[in-house]
Structure formats: structure tokens, C-alpha cells
Design an enzyme around this catalytic site. Sequence first.
Site, mmCIF file in Angstrom:
data_model
loop_
_atom_site.group_PDB
_atom_site.id
_atom_site.type_symbol
_atom_site.label_atom_id
_atom_site.label_comp_id
_atom_site.label_asym_id
_atom_site.label_seq_id
_atom_site.Cartn_x
_atom_site.Cartn_y
_atom_site.Cartn_z
ATOM 1 N N GLY A 78 0.820 -1.218 0.000
ATOM 2 C CA GLY A 78 0.000 0.000 0.000
ATOM 3 C C GLY A 78 0.848 1.260 0.000
ATOM 4 O O GLY A 78 1.937 1.301 0.584
ATOM 5 N N ARG A 142 1.273 -5.779 -4.971
ATOM 6 C CA ARG A 142 1.261 -6.690 -3.824
ATOM 7 C C ARG A 142 1.734 -8.113 -4.156
ATOM 8 O O ARG A 142 1.461 -9.043 -3.407
ATOM 9 C CB ARG A 142 -0.142 -6.740 -3.215
ATOM 10 C CG ARG A 142 -0.566 -5.446 -2.506
ATOM 11 C CD ARG A 142 -1.706 -5.671 -1.554
ATOM 12 N NE ARG A 142 -2.200 -4.451 -0.951
ATOM 13 C CZ ARG A 142 -1.685 -3.878 0.140
ATOM 14 N NH1 ARG A 142 -0.654 -4.442 0.748
ATOM 15 N NH2 ARG A 142 -2.195 -2.771 0.620
ATOM 16 N N ASP A 173 5.548 -7.882 5.804
ATOM 17 C CA ASP A 173 5.646 -9.051 4.919
ATOM 18 C C ASP A 173 6.693 -8.831 3.826
ATOM 19 O O ASP A 173 7.483 -9.737 3.528
ATOM 20 C CB ASP A 173 4.289 -9.346 4.261
ATOM 21 C CG ASP A 173 3.329 -9.995 5.255
ATOM 22 O OD1 ASP A 173 3.813 -10.503 6.295
ATOM 23 O OD2 ASP A 173 2.106 -9.983 5.004
ATOM 24 N N LYS A 199 8.107 0.707 5.591
ATOM 25 C CA LYS A 199 6.991 1.520 5.101
ATOM 26 C C LYS A 199 5.663 0.967 5.581
ATOM 27 O O LYS A 199 5.486 -0.247 5.614
ATOM 28 C CB LYS A 199 7.018 1.462 3.559
ATOM 29 C CG LYS A 199 5.829 2.041 2.897
ATOM 30 C CD LYS A 199 5.140 1.088 1.904
ATOM 31 C CE LYS A 199 4.420 -0.060 2.552
ATOM 32 N NZ LYS A 199 3.530 -0.810 1.702
ATOM 33 N N THR A 200 4.750 1.741 5.982
ATOM 34 C CA THR A 200 3.316 1.442 6.075
ATOM 35 C C THR A 200 2.623 2.517 6.904
ATOM 36 O O THR A 200 3.113 2.881 7.982
ATOM 37 C CB THR A 200 2.954 0.052 6.647
ATOM 38 O OG1 THR A 200 1.527 -0.033 6.720
ATOM 39 C CG2 THR A 200 3.522 -0.270 8.002
ATOM 40 N N ASP A 202 0.060 2.035 8.414
ATOM 41 C CA ASP A 202 -0.560 1.355 9.556
ATOM 42 C C ASP A 202 0.258 1.488 10.842
ATOM 43 O O ASP A 202 -0.260 1.290 11.936
ATOM 44 C CB ASP A 202 -0.749 -0.132 9.250
ATOM 45 C CG ASP A 202 -1.798 -0.368 8.177
ATOM 46 O OD1 ASP A 202 -2.319 0.631 7.646
ATOM 47 O OD2 ASP A 202 -2.094 -1.530 7.866
ATOM 48 N N LYS A 239 -26.264 18.181 15.949
ATOM 49 C CA LYS A 239 -27.389 17.293 15.653
ATOM 50 C C LYS A 239 -26.964 15.926 15.114
ATOM 51 O O LYS A 239 -27.803 15.098 14.826
ATOM 52 C CB LYS A 239 -28.343 17.967 14.680
ATOM 53 C CG LYS A 239 -27.743 18.317 13.330
ATOM 54 C CD LYS A 239 -28.783 18.917 12.395
ATOM 55 C CE LYS A 239 -28.176 19.204 11.033
ATOM 56 N NZ LYS A 239 -29.075 19.847 10.110
ATOM 57 N N GLU A 422 -7.649 8.557 1.394
ATOM 58 C CA GLU A 422 -7.443 10.022 1.419
ATOM 59 C C GLU A 422 -6.080 10.399 1.992
ATOM 60 O O GLU A 422 -5.579 11.492 1.733
ATOM 61 C CB GLU A 422 -8.511 10.689 2.306
ATOM 62 C CG GLU A 422 -9.927 10.600 1.789
ATOM 63 C CD GLU A 422 -10.625 9.295 2.157
ATOM 64 O OE1 GLU A 422 -9.942 8.332 2.568
ATOM 65 O OE2 GLU A 422 -11.851 9.252 2.013
HETATM 66 P P1 FBP Z 1 0.516 -1.953 3.645
HETATM 67 O O1 FBP Z 1 0.465 -2.837 4.848
HETATM 68 O O2 FBP Z 1 0.904 -2.652 2.410
HETATM 69 O O3 FBP Z 1 1.346 -0.735 3.896
HETATM 70 O O4 FBP Z 1 -0.955 -1.385 3.357
HETATM 71 C C1 FBP Z 1 -1.695 -0.766 4.313
HETATM 72 C C2 FBP Z 1 -3.119 -0.501 3.884
HETATM 73 O O5 FBP Z 1 -3.273 0.857 3.544
HETATM 74 C C3 FBP Z 1 -4.083 -0.894 5.004
HETATM 75 O O6 FBP Z 1 -4.227 0.143 5.925
HETATM 76 C C4 FBP Z 1 -5.333 -1.226 4.243
HETATM 77 O O7 FBP Z 1 -6.129 -2.140 4.960
HETATM 78 C C5 FBP Z 1 -4.811 -1.834 2.982
HETATM 79 O O8 FBP Z 1 -3.526 -1.286 2.780
HETATM 80 C C6 FBP Z 1 -5.673 -1.567 1.775
HETATM 81 O O9 FBP Z 1 -5.174 -2.283 0.711
HETATM 82 P P2 FBP Z 1 -5.458 -1.970 -0.823
HETATM 83 O O10 FBP Z 1 -4.542 -0.845 -1.191
HETATM 84 O O11 FBP Z 1 -5.078 -3.210 -1.521
HETATM 85 O O12 FBP Z 1 -6.890 -1.573 -0.956
#
Ligand code: FBP
Length: 548
Positions: A78, A142, A173, A199-200, A202, A239, A422
Site C-alpha cells: 500500500g 502486492r 511481509d 513503510k506502512t 498502519d 445534531k 485520502e
Molecule cells: P501496507 O500494509 O501494504 O502498507 O498497506 C496498508 C493498507 O493501507 C491498510 O491500511 C489497508 O487495509 C490496505 O492497505 C488496503 O489495501 P489496498 O490498497 O489493496 O486496498
Amino acid sequence: MVKSALQIARAAYQPKLPKALLGAVKVKEGEATQSVADQEAIKKLFPNTYGMPLIQFEEGGEAVNFPAINVGVILSGGQAPGGHNVISGLFDGIKKLNKDSKLYGFLMGPGGLVDHNYIELTADIIDEYRNTGGFDIIGSGRTKLEKVEQFEKGLEIIRELGIKALVIIGGDDSNTNACVLAEYYAAKNYGVQVIGCPKTIDGDLKNEMIETSFGFDTACKTYAEVIGNIERDCNSARKYWHFIKLMGRSASHIALECALQTQPNVCIVSEEVEAKDKSLDDIVTYIAQIVADRAAAGHNFGTVLIPEGLIEFIPAMKRLIAELNDFLAAHGEEFNQVERNKQREYIISKLTPENAAIYASLPEGVARQLSLDRDPHGNVQVSLIETEKLLSEMVGNKLAAWKKEGKYVGKFAPQHHFFGYEGRCAAPSNFDADYCYALGYTASVLIANGKTGYMSSVRNLTAPAAEWIAGGIPITMMMNMERRHGEMKPVIQKALVKLDGAPFQKFAANRETWAKETAYVYPGPIQYFGPTEVCDEPTKTLQLEHQK
Ligand code: FBP
């Protein structure tokens, strides 16, 4: 290409480097390392890359004439803000070693290496992408790099292009696979080094030596900006209850960081749900009680943050999903013959009583998602479940029941949001721009020193960039054995939210107040120019983790 005013101004930004990397570098090697667990098993699987020392770069090395080298780079998984700066740092690093060095980018992720799709990254291309978000310079993918045939196929193009080292920019991974590849090339004496970069968005690739993965800072700041805007709208209209799902496949770091930045009325943390064995009903009751209490105080509005991975952390939901997966794998045909309006009853009649009761309590749409939307392996696509709608619908039902019992008086009008894509390609914050550039530059120094099986590491990140500590961490040091698809595999340990860690503790100590009071904080947009306390502040998570 038409560029925005900010893009033009930002292109001129010179990322800061740790001072040790500014001149010739001295290499300090530490003690031999061990994996975090399962030492014997990991050592056996990685005889050539296990136990290597920690590497730290220091100022004051001797300038050497370095021969030109060719390096390959891959973006994996991602998108995360700052990827382009890792590549520009790497480019500048190898060019500084020798101006005739070359950088090749493999296209659309690890698949580009296997399928021999690449471009040479020239100075003109690199300059177009400095300090920009996205991974579009070479694209990402991926494809898992894990089979010997892929390694050998990759070697063909590596040889053809005279590549000496490969840099893989990815999550846990992808870095695990980078290490397997490093070990394979080392065992075969192919003379190809492999370096990983963390990188991530998350934020779940971190440990003692990797303080944060890149992209987490910018993504959280982007989400926190919009959450703050929603909070302000919420506090103006008074509201709506806003249910906001936040990306993060399994760990709740993003939701927690956004909560620390914006002080919402509710934030659910999946790791706590699992540790306390909470049911879906427990979570619904918790939120409904806060809604009812605020209503009693005249506040029929609020903000709820929900981590994307929540469903899989609710132990009872996990058991239900596992039974559904098994049942539908064996009886899918029969299920498809059942009339659509009888399918729910059919499933309920086939499940064990505990799972049947949970399934029966789910809103129609979610129950359908669980039984119909399956991935090619037949598993429920948990990330497609609209948890924000699931929870708000169940909270609404509970409040309606309480109303009848006279336990709740108020109005409940929910709004739903999902923030994920986003934030993944936002223009990197100063922090990510600097951190990523330093990670890429560090990778070039690891390559120059003949290292393989290392992850580029930049630490001491709450200090000014000049004082950051650059070096390399043996990837095997981060590994343990885990069961994956029925087999024990060496993998980098995923870092979930620690309930005894400072960020969660800070949140837990304040959440009752934030639930009751309207204590919203409005972080505003990321700033690139201006006072350092506005532009360069790292995440709350990093700051709290460093205040030991
Ligand atoms: P990575 O672990 O590859 O960095 O991806 C993170 C992420 O953005 C997650 O937060 C999300 O669940 C997933 O990728 C979404 O994957 P895709 O880009 O395949 O829709």
C-alpha cells in the site's frame, strides 16, 4: 505537467539529514544480534544472515573513491507518504558515492522484478518527484516475492542490468521476503545485496530499533485534520453523531494516534477489545451509554473513531467468521439454492447456537456481507464490512429499546465516513519528507559497506533531524515463527498497540472526560512552511513512546 503552487514550492525543499550522513561516514558495528524469539529455528533458516551486528553510522570517516554501482529499487504494498523521498535519498546517496552510479526502478511492485519491467531513474525523473506523495514514480504492487523461481527470474534482469543491490521498500511481509531473498542470494554467492526500508501508514512495523514506519505521520495528520473539521461541524450543528472508520488493516495505531490528536467522544481500540474479550454487544452498549449520557446533558452529537480491523479482534466475531468460512466452503452450492429471503434463516439453522445468536443479532446488510462477499480463497472480506454502519445501526437499535424502557431521551442521527485512501498519498509532512530521505540515503551507505539482509534504520526521531541516528538493523533480529496458512513461517513480528504503552495509557486516562465533555482539538492541515513547532512536530505516539 501542470503543478500546483504548493507542489512548485515544495519541490525546492531540501530534506534534512542526520549530521553523521553529511560527510564521509564511519561505520560502528555493535554486538552480534539474535531474533526476538525462536532463535534456533530462525538461525537454521537464515544461516548467512542471522546474528549479524547492529550498524551505526558516525561522522568522521575517511573519504574513499567508490566505484560506480547499479542499484534496483522496488515499492511494495500500500502507498505511504514519503516513498518518493526514500527513492530520491537513495539516488542522491549512490550518486554521491560515484556520479556514474545508476538507479533502476522496477515497475508496479515486486512483480516488476520477476517480469523484467523497469525504468532507469534519471536525475530529471527524480527531480519531478522530490517531496511529493504517492508511489507513482514507479508504481507499487502486492505480488509476494517468496518463491525460488521468482528469485531466479529476478536474478536474470539483475545480471543484465549489472545491479549490485536491491532496495525493497515495504511493510512487515515485504521486508520478511526481502530477508528471505537476501539469504537466498547470499547462500548462492550471487553477490547481490538486499536492503529493506520500513513503510506502512498502519504503523505496525516498529520495534526497539525501528521507531516508526514511514507514512504513519502524514497519514495520521491528514485524517486528524479532517476529523477535527468534522468535530467542529458537529459542535456547530449539534445534531449528528459521526461514525468514522479509519484505515489500518489490523493494528489500531492510526485510530489511537488520531484520538490523541483530536480528542473525540469515543475511540475503539481493537487490541483492547481482544484483550478484554469484549463482544459486539459490549462495544455497542459502551457507545450507546455515552450517547445516552451526552443526550441527558443536552448534547445529541458526538464523534466516534473505529479502527478498520475491529471485527477480526472481537473474539466472538472471529469464531463466527471461522465457522461461516468452513460451513460455506463445504455447503456453498446448497446455500446458493436457497431463496434469497430465506438465506439468513438457513444460515442461522446451520450454525452452533452461540454463533447463530450473534449472526441473528447482526443488521441485514452486514449478515449478507458475511455470507456472500468472499475472496477467491472463500474467506469473508472483512475489510469490506462497513463497521461504522454496523455499529451505528446497532447503537440506534439499542437506544430505541432504551427509549421504550424510559432509559434514554434524545435524538440519534448518525453520519458515516471512512478515511483511508485520502491519507495514503498525501504530500509528506516535513517529518516524513526528512525521515524518508534519510532512510533512502542510509540504504545507499549500507550498500556501499557491502551489507545485505539489513533494514535501513533512522532513530532518535523526536530530536531535530541533525541528531537522528542512522544505521542498519539485521532483519532476522525482528523475526519470529508464526503459523501462516497452516504452516510455521519466519516473519517479522507485527507491532500491535500495546495496552501498557504510553500512547494507550494516555488515551485511557482521558477517554472518560472526552466522552462526557466536548473537548475536541482541531489540528488543522499539515503545514510545510513556518515555525518548527507547527511544521516539524512528530506524532503523539512517537512523543509519548519517547518520554520514558
Ligand atoms: P501496507 O500494509 O501494504 O502498507 O498497506 C496498508 C493498507 O493501507 C491498510 O491500511 C489497508 O487495509 C490496505 O492497505 C488496503 O489495501 P489496498 O490498497 O489493496 O486496498
